[in-house]
Enzyme design. Structure first.
Site, PDB file in Angstrom:
ATOM      1  N   GLY A 197       0.849  -1.200   0.000  1.00 16.98           N
ATOM      2  CA  GLY A 197       0.000   0.000   0.000  1.00 16.98           C
ATOM      3  C   GLY A 197       0.879   1.243   0.000  1.00 16.98           C
ATOM      4  N   GLY A 249      -0.226   5.200  -0.967  1.00 14.25           N
ATOM      5  CA  GLY A 249      -1.171   6.016  -0.194  1.00 14.25           C
ATOM      6  C   GLY A 249      -0.474   7.145   0.554  1.00 14.25           C
ATOM      7  CD  GLN A 250      -2.469  11.461   4.578  1.00 15.11           C
ATOM      8  OE1 GLN A 250      -3.183  10.652   5.179  1.00 15.11           O
ATOM      9  NE2 GLN A 250      -2.513  12.758   4.804  1.00 15.11           N
ATOM     10  CG  ASP A 262      -0.634   0.919  -3.820  1.00 16.47           C
ATOM     11  OD1 ASP A 262      -1.746   0.492  -4.167  1.00 16.47           O
ATOM     12  OD2 ASP A 262      -0.499   1.775  -2.928  1.00 16.47           O
ATOM     13  CG  ASP A 294      -5.558  -7.149  -5.098  1.00 14.80           C
ATOM     14  OD1 ASP A 294      -5.709  -6.845  -3.891  1.00 14.80           O
ATOM     15  OD2 ASP A 294      -6.501  -7.425  -5.843  1.00 14.80           O
ATOM     16  CE1 TYR A 307      -9.646   2.573   8.064  1.00 16.17           C
ATOM     17  CE2 TYR A 307     -10.333   4.171   9.722  1.00 16.17           C
ATOM     18  CZ  TYR A 307      -9.350   3.620   8.925  1.00 16.17           C
ATOM     19  OH  TYR A 307      -8.079   4.125   8.969  1.00 16.17           O
ATOM     20  CE  LYS A 354      -7.359   0.489   9.743  1.00 18.10           C
ATOM     21  NZ  LYS A 354      -6.206  -0.092   9.040  1.00 18.10           N
TER      22      LYS A 354
HETATM   23  C1  AKB Z   1     -10.200   8.429   8.453  1.00 16.01           C
HETATM   24  O1  AKB Z   1     -10.619   9.581   8.613  1.00 16.01           O
HETATM   25  O2  AKB Z   1     -10.901   7.497   8.065  1.00 16.01           O
HETATM   26  C2  AKB Z   1      -8.743   8.148   8.773  1.00 16.01           C
HETATM   27  C3  AKB Z   1      -8.560   7.629  10.164  1.00 16.01           C
HETATM   28  C4  AKB Z   1      -8.881   8.481  11.308  1.00 16.01           C
HETATM   29  O3  AKB Z   1      -8.127   6.521  10.323  1.00 16.01           O
HETATM   30  N1  AKB Z   1      -7.953   9.320   8.592  1.00 16.01           N
END
Ligand code: AKB
Length: 309
Positions: free
Chosen positions: A7, A10-11, A31, A45, A135, A139
Site C-alpha cells: 500500500g 497512499g498518504q 501497490d 493486490d 472501518y 481496525k
Molecule cells: C479516516 O478519517 O478514516 C482516517 C482515520 C482516522 O483513520 N484518517
C-alpha cells in the site's frame, strides 16, 4: 535491512518509502497503483495471498509495513470491499508473514477503533471500545488479531492508532479527517471550502513527519520494550475545522468556509478528541514535534515547494 511496503502509494506510504530509504533500508514498494520511487517497485493486490507469498519468498524482507486500507467514509460506501481490505487482507498479511518468518510487521490501526462509549478526552490506552463504523470495527478486530498472532505465532506485530494525518503532496480520499488536508488546497486555489463536519468538531491530528517518525521509532524499538501488542495511542494535536480555518486565514484572510455536515459527522463524534499516549512515550520514546501553528507553517512551506502557491 530489507523492507516490504504494502500500500506504498497512499498518504503514509508516499512519505514512509523515502524515509526508509534515507535510513538505509532496501525497500520494495508495492501497490495496485503505479509507483514512482527511486527503489524497487511491484504490483501487488493485498488480497492476492499467493502474490504476497511469492513476493515474500523472493524479496525476503526482515520488516513488512502493511499500509493498504479503505478509510472510514469509503468503507461505509463500499462495505464488502472495505471489510476485505481492512480485515481479510490484514489477516492474510499476518499469516503470510508467519510462513515467511518475517522478523517485524507494522500495520496501521486508527482512532476509528474507539466508539461513543469511549472517554473522548485523553482517551486511555485500554478504554471501552465500541466502534460504530465498519472501518473502526475492522481496525479493532485487527488489533485483537495482531495480539493473537503475537501470542500464538510469536509474530512481532506493532501498530499505531493513527488520528487524522496532514501532509502535502497527496489528497487523501475516503476518510473523515480528510478535510484538514483538503482545506489547505481549497484555500490556495478556490479561497473557499465546504466542510462536511460541523465547525466545532475537534479531532486528534498529526503532521505527516510525526507519523513517519512514530512508525520508524516503533519499528526500531527492541522487542522487549513493546508492551502493547494491539496498537499504541499516539497524540500530536487536536483541532476543529473552525480552528483550522482561523489558522489558515492568518495567511489567506479572504478564505471562507461553509459547513454542510453529512454522515461523517456521526463517525467523527464517536471518536476521541485527544489521546493519552503515555505508553508510547514510555515504551519507545514517542515525541511528536508539531502543534497546529507548526503544522500550518510546515504545510505552507511544503506546498510552496510543490509549486502550489
Ligand atoms: C479516516 O478519517 O478514516 C482516517 C482515520 C482516522 O483513520 N484518517
Amino acid at each position: 535491512m530489507r523492507a516490504l511496503v504494502i500500500g506504498a502509494g497512499g498518504q503514509i506510504g508516499r512519505a514512509l518509502v523515502p524515509a526508509l530509504l534515507d535510513y538505509g533500508y532496501q525497500v520494495l514498494a508495492t501497490d495496485i497503483v503505479p509507483l514512482d520511487y527511486p527503489t524497487a517497485t511491484a504490483y501487488l493486490d493485498v488480497l492476492d495471498k499467493e502474490g504476497l507469498r511469492r513476493i515474500l519468498r523472493e524479496w525476503q524482507p526482515e520488516a513488512v509495513y502493511h499500509l493498504a486500507a479503505y478509510l472510514s467514509a469509503k468503507s461505509e460506501m463500499e462495505p464488502e470491499r472495505g471489510w476485505s481490505i481492512n480485515l481479510t487482507a490484514t489477516w492474510q498479511v499476518f499469516d503470510a508473514c508467519v510462513e515467511a518468518n518475517v522478523d517485524r510487521v507494522f500495520w496501521a490501526s486508527s482512532i476509528a477503533a474507539f466508539g461513543p462509549h469511549t472517554p473522548r478526552e485523553a482517551t486511555p490506552q485500554y478504554p471501552h471500545m465500541d466502534p460504530i463504523g465498519l472501518y473502526g470495527i475492522a481496525k479493532l478486530t485487527g488489533e485483537r488479531l495482531a495480539e493473537y498472532y503475537y501470542y500464538r505465532y510469536d509474530l512481532d506485530v506493532r501498530s499505531l492508532r493513527f488520528p487524522g494525518i496532514i501532509g502535502p503532496g497527496y489528497l487523501p480520499q475516503g476518510g473523515t479527517t480528510d478535510f484538514a488536508v483538503h482545506m489547505f488546497y481549497a484555500a490556495l486555489h478556490e479561497k473557499r471550502y465546504t466542510c462536511y463536519l460541523q465547525p466545532d468538531t475537534r479531532l486528534p491530528m498529526l503532521y505527516i513527519d510525526d507519523a513517519i517518525s512514530g512508525i520508524i521509532r516503533l519499528m526500531q524499538a527492541p522487542r522487549e520494550a513493546i508492551t502493547v501488542r494491539g496498537a499504541y495511542n499516539i497524540h500530536g494535536m487536536s483541532f476543529s475545522p473552525a480552528e483550522l480555518v482561523a489558522e489558515i486565514q492568518k495567511a489567506i484572510p479572504e478564505f471562507v468556509c461553509e459547513y454542510v455536515p453529512d454522515f461523517r459527522q456521526k463517525l467523527a463524534e464517536s471518536w476521541p478528541r485527544s489521546l493519552d499516549d503515555s505508553y508510547a512515550r514510555r515504551d519507545w520514546n514517542w515525541r511528536p514535534q508539531y502543534d497546529l501553528p507548526a503544522l500550518v507553517e510546515a504545510m505552507w512551506k511544503a506546498l510552496a515547494l510543490h509549486g502550489q502557491s
